[in-house]
Enzyme design. Structure first.
Site, PDB file in Angstrom:
ATOM      1  N   LYS A   8      33.960  -9.532 -69.028  1.00 58.13           N
ATOM      2  CA  LYS A   8      34.670  -8.240 -69.012  1.00 58.13           C
ATOM      3  C   LYS A   8      36.182  -8.456 -69.020  1.00 58.13           C
ATOM      4  CE  LYS A   8      32.712  -6.914 -65.151  1.00 58.13           C
ATOM      5  NZ  LYS A   8      31.832  -8.082 -64.890  1.00 58.13           N
ATOM      6  N   ARG A  83      30.991   1.171 -60.920  1.00 57.77           N
ATOM      7  CA  ARG A  83      29.855   0.286 -60.620  1.00 57.77           C
ATOM      8  C   ARG A  83      28.747   0.969 -59.853  1.00 57.77           C
ATOM      9  NH1 ARG A  83      31.712  -5.886 -59.957  1.00 57.77           N
ATOM     10  NH2 ARG A  83      33.748  -5.568 -60.839  1.00 57.77           N
ATOM     11  N   ARG A 122      33.957 -21.433 -63.749  1.00 62.63           N
ATOM     12  CA  ARG A 122      35.224 -20.681 -63.848  1.00 62.63           C
ATOM     13  C   ARG A 122      36.269 -21.232 -62.872  1.00 62.63           C
ATOM     14  NH1 ARG A 122      35.282 -14.319 -63.475  1.00 62.63           N
ATOM     15  NH2 ARG A 122      34.064 -14.733 -61.595  1.00 62.63           N
ATOM     16  N   ARG A 156      37.072 -19.380 -57.545  1.00 61.63           N
ATOM     17  CA  ARG A 156      37.061 -18.142 -56.778  1.00 61.63           C
ATOM     18  C   ARG A 156      36.056 -18.267 -55.645  1.00 61.63           C
ATOM     19  NH1 ARG A 156      36.809 -12.865 -60.659  1.00 61.63           N
ATOM     20  NH2 ARG A 156      35.156 -12.273 -59.222  1.00 61.63           N
ATOM     21  N   ARG A 167      25.825 -11.281 -55.976  1.00 60.49           N
ATOM     22  CA  ARG A 167      26.545 -10.405 -56.922  1.00 60.49           C
ATOM     23  C   ARG A 167      25.628  -9.989 -58.076  1.00 60.49           C
ATOM     24  NH1 ARG A 167      31.204 -14.141 -58.454  1.00 60.49           N
ATOM     25  NH2 ARG A 167      31.890 -12.503 -59.877  1.00 60.49           N
TER      26      ARG A 167
HETATM   27  P1  AP5 Z   1      35.279 -13.356 -67.124  1.00 56.38           P
HETATM   28  O1  AP5 Z   1      35.938 -12.774 -68.331  1.00 56.38           O
HETATM   29  O2  AP5 Z   1      36.124 -13.670 -65.940  1.00 56.38           O
HETATM   30  O3  AP5 Z   1      34.001 -12.466 -66.728  1.00 56.38           O
HETATM   31  P2  AP5 Z   1      33.908 -11.093 -65.932  1.00 56.38           P
HETATM   32  O4  AP5 Z   1      32.791 -10.308 -66.521  1.00 56.38           O
HETATM   33  O5  AP5 Z   1      35.254 -10.430 -65.855  1.00 56.38           O
HETATM   34  O6  AP5 Z   1      33.432 -11.659 -64.540  1.00 56.38           O
HETATM   35  P3  AP5 Z   1      33.824 -11.327 -63.034  1.00 56.38           P
HETATM   36  O7  AP5 Z   1      33.104 -12.372 -62.219  1.00 56.38           O
HETATM   37  O8  AP5 Z   1      35.304 -11.232 -62.833  1.00 56.38           O
HETATM   38  O9  AP5 Z   1      33.165  -9.945 -62.853  1.00 56.38           O
HETATM   39  P4  AP5 Z   1      32.719  -9.320 -61.534  1.00 56.38           P
HETATM   40  O10 AP5 Z   1      32.367  -7.977 -62.013  1.00 56.38           O
HETATM   41  O11 AP5 Z   1      31.690 -10.010 -60.756  1.00 56.38           O
HETATM   42  O12 AP5 Z   1      33.996  -9.491 -60.598  1.00 56.38           O
HETATM   43  P5  AP5 Z   1      35.295  -8.604 -60.363  1.00 56.38           P
HETATM   44  O13 AP5 Z   1      36.435  -9.516 -60.336  1.00 56.38           O
HETATM   45  O14 AP5 Z   1      35.325  -7.432 -61.258  1.00 56.38           O
HETATM   46  O15 AP5 Z   1      34.512 -14.685 -67.602  1.00 56.38           O
HETATM   47  C1  AP5 Z   1      33.821 -15.497 -66.656  1.00 56.38           C
HETATM   48  C2  AP5 Z   1      33.954 -16.983 -67.061  1.00 56.38           C
HETATM   49  O16 AP5 Z   1      33.281 -17.186 -68.306  1.00 56.38           O
HETATM   50  C3  AP5 Z   1      35.409 -17.451 -67.282  1.00 56.38           C
HETATM   51  O17 AP5 Z   1      35.548 -18.787 -66.874  1.00 56.38           O
HETATM   52  C4  AP5 Z   1      35.596 -17.349 -68.802  1.00 56.38           C
HETATM   53  O18 AP5 Z   1      36.552 -18.278 -69.282  1.00 56.38           O
HETATM   54  C5  AP5 Z   1      34.182 -17.685 -69.296  1.00 56.38           C
HETATM   55  N1  AP5 Z   1      33.833 -16.991 -70.549  1.00 56.38           N
HETATM   56  C6  AP5 Z   1      34.135 -15.710 -70.904  1.00 56.38           C
HETATM   57  N2  AP5 Z   1      33.627 -15.428 -72.124  1.00 56.38           N
HETATM   58  C7  AP5 Z   1      32.970 -16.555 -72.533  1.00 56.38           C
HETATM   59  C8  AP5 Z   1      32.237 -16.896 -73.714  1.00 56.38           C
HETATM   60  N3  AP5 Z   1      32.070 -16.000 -74.714  1.00 56.38           N
HETATM   61  N4  AP5 Z   1      31.690 -18.124 -73.793  1.00 56.38           N
HETATM   62  C9  AP5 Z   1      31.854 -19.027 -72.772  1.00 56.38           C
HETATM   63  N5  AP5 Z   1      32.557 -18.791 -71.640  1.00 56.38           N
HETATM   64  C10 AP5 Z   1      33.101 -17.557 -71.520  1.00 56.38           C
HETATM   65  O19 AP5 Z   1      34.979  -8.056 -58.886  1.00 56.38           O
HETATM   66  C11 AP5 Z   1      34.982  -8.931 -57.764  1.00 56.38           C
HETATM   67  C12 AP5 Z   1      34.531  -8.180 -56.528  1.00 56.38           C
HETATM   68  O20 AP5 Z   1      35.437  -7.078 -56.274  1.00 56.38           O
HETATM   69  C13 AP5 Z   1      33.151  -7.522 -56.617  1.00 56.38           C
HETATM   70  O21 AP5 Z   1      32.100  -8.435 -56.297  1.00 56.38           O
HETATM   71  C14 AP5 Z   1      33.290  -6.418 -55.561  1.00 56.38           C
HETATM   72  O22 AP5 Z   1      33.206  -6.925 -54.252  1.00 56.38           O
HETATM   73  C15 AP5 Z   1      34.726  -5.933 -55.787  1.00 56.38           C
HETATM   74  N6  AP5 Z   1      34.808  -4.856 -56.792  1.00 56.38           N
HETATM   75  C16 AP5 Z   1      35.429  -4.905 -58.003  1.00 56.38           C
HETATM   76  N7  AP5 Z   1      35.306  -3.743 -58.649  1.00 56.38           N
HETATM   77  C17 AP5 Z   1      34.573  -2.926 -57.842  1.00 56.38           C
HETATM   78  C18 AP5 Z   1      34.083  -1.607 -57.967  1.00 56.38           C
HETATM   79  N8  AP5 Z   1      34.312  -0.861 -59.067  1.00 56.38           N
HETATM   80  N9  AP5 Z   1      33.354  -1.095 -56.945  1.00 56.38           N
HETATM   81  C19 AP5 Z   1      33.112  -1.813 -55.805  1.00 56.38           C
HETATM   82  N10 AP5 Z   1      33.521  -3.093 -55.637  1.00 56.38           N
HETATM   83  C20 AP5 Z   1      34.259  -3.640 -56.653  1.00 56.38           C
END
Ligand code: AP5
Length: 215
Positions: A8, A83, A122, A156, A167
């Site tokens: 994402k 979410r 990551r 992380r 998660r």
């Molecule tokens: P990346 O692009 O970082 O993936 P992502 O989908 O953004 O993953 P996240 O882990 O950040 O999502 P998440 O939803 O769990 O966490 P968030 O930070 O939003 O890519 C991941 C890895 O893969 C990287 O190393 C990248 O280089 C690699 N990659 C990407 N594309 C690739 C490809 N095509 N091929 C190979 N490798 C690739 O949220 C964290 C926490 O915050 C949540 O757990 C929760 O506690 C809280 N939170 C955030 N938003 C909310 C909400 N709306 N409501 C409640 N709690 C929330």
């Protein structure tokens, strides 16, 4: 939308640049609040480290405040929000007050084994915020220099295996149903496979969104 590790952030950043609009990632905002030591950051910490969702009212307050303060006149991308169904409903209210609506909901799909592989590989830069994979850095050690700014990269806290498992479960039980909620609404849901090279996924996304816009 998409499970943890679906790409994402990676794809959202490229899409935002292409469209010339800001991207608002609730995960990034919460991590920034933690780094700054704000009350919000402290409140979010225990949920994030346990792989749980931060309460809806906190997230909705954050989004409302962000959209009020940002230059979002040309539109915006929301990354990792909503979410839960309560967040989707809250977003609907915020947009209605602003006289806006969603153009599309993107569902980025990646098999679970690949998500686990990506998250364990990551690495993030604590200084400039760049996100890398261990393959790109040619090392899975923490502390190797960030190619952007040379600070030592880190894993992380919530990318440790037990938190990743939680998660993924939270995504399955609380977030995946939001897609069905949107599918039953007027908002187009665009499903895009998130596997393959980053550039290929981005190409697919742009094609699908352009088709969706009818241009
Ligand atoms: P990346 O692009 O970082 O993936 P992502 O989908 O953004 O993953 P996240 O882990 O950040 O999502 P998440 O939803 O769990 O966490 P968030 O930070 O939003 O890519 C991941 C890895 O893969 C990287 O190393 C990248 O280089 C690699 N990659 C990407 N594309 C690739 C490809 N095509 N091929 C190979 N490798 C690739 O949220 C964290 C926490 O915050 C949540 O757990 C929760 O506690 C809280 N939170 C955030 N938003 C909310 C909400 N709306 N409501 C409640 N709690 C929330």
């Amino acid at each position: 939308m998409g499970p943890p590790g679906a790409g994402k952030g990676t794809q959202g950043a490229r899409l935002a640049e292409w469209l010339g609009v800001p991207r608002f990632s609730t995960g990034d905002m919460l991590r920034e609040a933690r780094r700054a030591g704000t009350e919000l950051g402290e409140r979010a910490r225990r949920y994030m480290d346990a792989g749980e969702l931060v309460p809806d009212e906190v997230i909705l307050g954050l989004i409302d405040e962000t959209l009020r303060g940002a230059d979002a006149s040309r539109g915006f991308i929301l990354d990792g929000f909503p979410r839960t169904e309560a967040q989707a409903e809250g977003l609907g209210d915020v947009l209605e007050r602003r006289g806006e609506s969603l153009d599309a909901v993107v569902d980025l799909q990646v098999p679970e084994e690949e998500l686990i592989r990506r998250l364990s590989a990551r690495r993030v830069c604590p200084e400039c915020g760049a996100v890398w994979s261990a393959e790109e850095l040619e090392s899975d050690e923490e502390g190797v220099p960030c190619p952007e700014c040379s600070a030592g990269v880190e894993q992380r806290e919530d990318d440790r295996p037990e938190t990743v498992r939680r998660r993924l479960e939270v995504h399955r039980t609380q977030t995946a149903p939001v897609l069905a909620w949107y599918a039953a609404s007027d908002v187009p849901v665009v499903t895009v496979p998130g596997t393959g090279p980053v550039s290929q996924v981005q190409r697919r996304l742009r094609e699908r969104l352009t088709e969706g816009a009818g241009t």
